[in-house]
Design a protein around this motif. Structure first.
Motif, short mmCIF file in Angstrom:
data_model
loop_
_atom_site.label_atom_id
_atom_site.label_comp_id
_atom_site.label_asym_id
_atom_site.label_seq_id
_atom_site.Cartn_x
_atom_site.Cartn_y
_atom_site.Cartn_z
N ALA A 103 0.90 -1.23 -0.20
CA ALA A 103 -0.05 -0.04 -0.08
C ALA A 103 0.79 1.37 0.05
N VAL A 104 1.83 1.37 0.99
CA VAL A 104 3.09 2.24 0.74
C VAL A 104 3.57 2.59 -0.43
N GLU A 105 4.00 1.50 -0.96
CA GLU A 105 4.69 1.43 -2.25
C GLU A 105 3.71 1.89 -3.57
N ILE A 106 2.47 1.70 -3.35
CA ILE A 106 1.49 2.21 -4.46
C ILE A 106 1.77 3.86 -4.33
N VAL A 107 1.55 4.41 -3.08
CA VAL A 107 1.42 6.04 -3.18
C VAL A 107 2.59 6.40 -3.41
N ASN A 130 16.28 -2.38 -6.16
CA ASN A 130 15.19 -1.29 -6.55
C ASN A 130 14.61 -0.98 -5.32
N GLU A 131 14.81 -1.69 -4.18
CA GLU A 131 14.43 -1.04 -2.68
C GLU A 131 15.26 0.22 -2.18
N TRP A 132 16.53 0.03 -2.65
CA TRP A 132 17.40 0.98 -2.11
C TRP A 132 17.34 2.34 -3.01
N LEU A 133 16.88 2.01 -4.44
CA LEU A 133 16.48 3.35 -5.25
C LEU A 133 15.59 4.00 -4.85
N ASN A 134 14.36 3.21 -4.31
CA ASN A 134 13.17 3.81 -3.85
C ASN A 134 13.36 4.41 -2.55
N VAL A 135 14.23 4.07 -1.80
CA VAL A 135 14.57 4.61 -0.33
C VAL A 135 15.27 6.31 -0.84
N LEU A 181 0.26 13.81 4.52
CA LEU A 181 0.01 12.40 4.37
C LEU A 181 0.96 11.54 3.59
N VAL A 182 1.48 12.20 2.42
CA VAL A 182 2.32 11.37 1.54
C VAL A 182 3.90 11.34 2.33
N ILE A 183 4.26 12.62 3.03
CA ILE A 183 5.48 12.57 3.89
C ILE A 183 5.70 11.42 5.06
N VAL A 184 4.50 11.46 5.55
CA VAL A 184 4.32 10.19 6.51
C VAL A 184 4.38 8.96 6.14
N LEU A 185 3.76 8.57 5.01
CA LEU A 185 3.86 7.43 4.34
C LEU A 185 5.22 7.10 3.73
N TYR A 186 5.73 8.00 3.27
CA TYR A 186 7.37 7.88 2.96
C TYR A 186 8.23 7.49 4.26
N GLY A 187 7.80 8.33 5.22
CA GLY A 187 8.59 8.24 6.54
C GLY A 187 8.41 6.88 7.10
N TYR A 188 7.37 6.32 6.83
CA TYR A 188 6.84 4.74 7.42
C TYR A 188 7.64 3.79 6.59
N LEU A 224 10.50 4.43 4.87
CA LEU A 224 11.90 4.46 5.45
C LEU A 224 12.34 3.80 6.57
N LEU A 225 11.27 4.02 7.72
CA LEU A 225 11.67 3.37 8.87
C LEU A 225 11.53 1.91 8.59
N ASP A 226 10.54 1.42 7.90
CA ASP A 226 10.24 0.10 8.00
C ASP A 226 11.54 -0.64 7.21
N PHE A 227 12.20 0.13 5.97
CA PHE A 227 13.01 -0.53 5.34
C PHE A 227 14.34 -0.48 6.27
N PHE A 228 14.62 0.75 6.86
CA PHE A 228 16.13 0.62 7.59
C PHE A 228 15.87 -0.15 8.84
N LEU A 229 14.85 -0.42 9.57
CA LEU A 229 14.65 -1.27 10.66
C LEU A 229 14.99 -2.86 10.28
N SER A 230 14.76 -3.13 8.81
CA SER A 230 14.90 -4.47 8.38
C SER A 230 16.22 -4.58 7.78
N GLU A 231 16.97 -3.73 7.68
CA GLU A 231 18.32 -3.66 6.87
C GLU A 231 19.42 -3.00 7.39
N VAL A 232 19.20 -2.44 8.60
CA VAL A 232 20.47 -1.88 9.22
C VAL A 232 20.96 -3.07 10.17
#
Length: 552
Positions: A274-278, A439-444, A486-493, A495-503
């Protein structure tokens, strides 16, 4: 003799009087020019200081003429706000910038987000795609409004609006996001070339072909901007035909499609999609791009009726273009929802293997679905790389005020993306999984940039000293800032989800936290600079003005 001396004296007095009047007019003209701020929409569009119009993206000779008759009859500085009746001929002349803008809604990154959303979430996120497209339309209409009303594009205005350090940070982040988007687009084209060549041409070879193709299509602009817009119409038509063919070939459920559009549904398992669609719909470089594309039409910004009429036609044109993109994205999601939802292949599907999986399910047929997918992907990749190069030219010229030739600016912009793309294509050529990680890193990288495109845009379109009477009304201002938050919050989510799983590791975690603090601090600076909170509190919602179809 006396009479002749009197005549001579009268002629001298008349000549002196004319000279005095001419000097007074020059003084008044100079005084008037000094009182008009550079950012005012009443000031003339920028022209090259050295008089070389070729150094600018759209020289006067390249612009599409629309208002010649009205200008000749009514004068360039007319203050009339009366808008002539709707004309299909004028709509046709204004059609083009929206096509180029809409390509960002159909680039390979979007297609990958669509196919993964369909495979993992089925039809359940179609409503979110529809509303995301509507939000994207609002942002793009504001971008077009800024370009038409001021005669300049977003990057140029940012250069004047912000201090040197903030301007350079905005430019750097815009370039990084643009390179990230361009790598996705070029690799998408390269994957399509690999599919259509039946694997003969590897991804790195496709990257080289895409680079040269991009210059070839940009060369068409020398024969007129309408020719280039015609090429984009062919690209979008090719995508529409290809993905519509796939839609009718796979026969998705019409009932579930309608339910997916009308009934909002999001589960914990599909939240990431859902976040990726936005995120796929609202891209930072496209916000900069649209404000520049609308300047390909010759509109006198001193003539309010011309500006308002241009805004009306651009609103219609952009809405129609994004309606087409919505239908194409719907086709992609529903095809992969029909074929892969609930299967073991759903979580591992991507651009590289999607066509092969489709062919395994539906066979070769008269025209194999693998090649239909490849053609659609190639059209998406080629068109988006051209608009990426275009956006890069505007961003570079606007932020840095580089007074260089168009071909050199295009070469610099293309090289900034092609060189890292070549490296990436060689390193990641061996594994489908590694391409997905890339692709995930480029989206970040693109997610980091989006607030720094939206906040300056909303800051500028809300300022009367920049927009004049075409400043957005209070209702649109509130709605726009709500969408941006709304868009910034979704993008922030995301980023948070990505870094929590990758860092992994303490040092990397510390650097990420430091970067996150700087990201938030810069957002706070931009919001504080905009004065948005004070402005919305001060302005009454009952004041005049609503949307870009009506003057403020």
């Amino acid at each position: 003799m006396n009479t002749e001396s009197h005549k001579t004296q009268d002629q001298h007095e008349k000549l002196e009087q004319e000279q005095e009047e001419e000097e007074e007019e020059n003084r008044l003209l100079q005084s008037e020019c000094e009182t008009i701020p550079l950012s005012s929409p009443l000031s003339s569009p920028l022209t090259p200081e050295d008089g070389d119009a070729e150094d600018f993206v759209y020289a006067d000779k390249d612009k599409v003429r629309i208002f010649d008759l009205e200008s000749a009859a009514g004068g360039g500085g007319s203050s009339s706000t009366a808008v002539p009746p709707f004309s299909w001929k004028k709509l046709w002349l204004f059609t083009g910038p929206g096509l180029l803008m809409s390509v960002a809604f159909l680039d390979p990154g979007n297609l990958e987000g669509d196919l993964q959303a369909g495979a993992i979430a089925g039809y359940s996120l179609l409503w979110l795609l529809m509303w995301s497209t509507i939000m994207g339309l609002l942002i793009q209409l504001l971008s077009a409004r800024l370009g038409v009303a001021t005669g300049r594009h977003l990057a140029e205005l940012c250069r004047e609006e912000y201090s040197n350090w903030a301007r350079l940070v905005l430019w750097f982040l815009a370039e990084v996001a643009l390179i990230a988007a361009d790598i996705q687009e070029v690799i998408g084209s390269a994957i399509a070339i690999k599919i259509l060549s039946h694997g003969v041409l590897p991804i790195w070879a496709g990257v080289i072909i895409t680079a040269f193709d991009c210059f070839f299509f940009l060369f068409l602009e020398n024969y007129g901007v309408r020719k280039l817009e015609g090429v984009f119409a062919v690209f979008i038509g090719t995508m529409a035909f290809s993905f519509a063919w796939m839609f009718f070939d796979t026969k998705p459920s019409e009932e579930e499609l309608v339910m997916g559009l009308l009934i909002p549904r999001v589960s914990s398992k599909t939240l990431r999609q859902a976040v990726e669609i936005v995120g796929c719909v609202i891209t930072p470089h496209n916000v900069f791009l649209h404000s520049a594309l609308v300047q390909s039409r010759d509109v006198d910004i001193r003539n309010k009726s011309q500006v308002q009429e241009a805004l009306n036609y651009y609103s219609i044109e952009s809405s129609a273009a994004l309606l087409v993109t919505l239908v194409i994205n719907l086709c992609v999601i529903t095809v992969f929802a029909r074929v892969f939802y609930g299967t073991e292949q759903a979580k591992g599907i991507g651009l590289v293997n999607a066509g092969q999986y489709l062919e395994e399910r539906y066979g070769g047929g008269l025209f194999p679905i693998l090649y239909i997918w490849g053609i659609g992907l190639l059209a998406a990749g080629q068109s988006s790389t051209i608009t990426g190069t275009y956006a890069g030219q505007f961003i570079t010229e606007g932020f840095l005020k580089l007074n260089i030739k168009k071909w050199l600016r295009a070469l610099i912009t293309r090289s900034c993306a092609i060189v890292p793309t070549m490296i990436v294509s060689i390193v990641f050529n061996t594994s489908e999984g590694s391409l997905d990680t890339l692709n995930e890193w480029l989206n970040v990288l693109q997610s980091i940039q989006i607030p720094f495109a939206l906040i300056p845009l909303l800051t500028l379109v809300s300022k009367e000293e920049v927009m004049g009477t075409f400043r957005i009304g209070p209702i649109v201002e509130r709605v726009s800032w709500t969408v941006a938050v709304l868009v910034i919050v979704l993008y922030g989510y995301m980023l948070l989800d990505f870094f929590l799983s990758e860092v992994k590791g303490l040092l990397f975690g510390f650097l990420v936290c430091l970067g996150a603090a700087a990201w938030i601090a810069f957002i706070v600076y931009l919001v504080n600079h905009s004065g948005a909170v004070a402005s919305m509190l001060a302005r009454s919602p009952n004041s005049k003005g609503f949307f870009c179809l009506s003057e403020n």
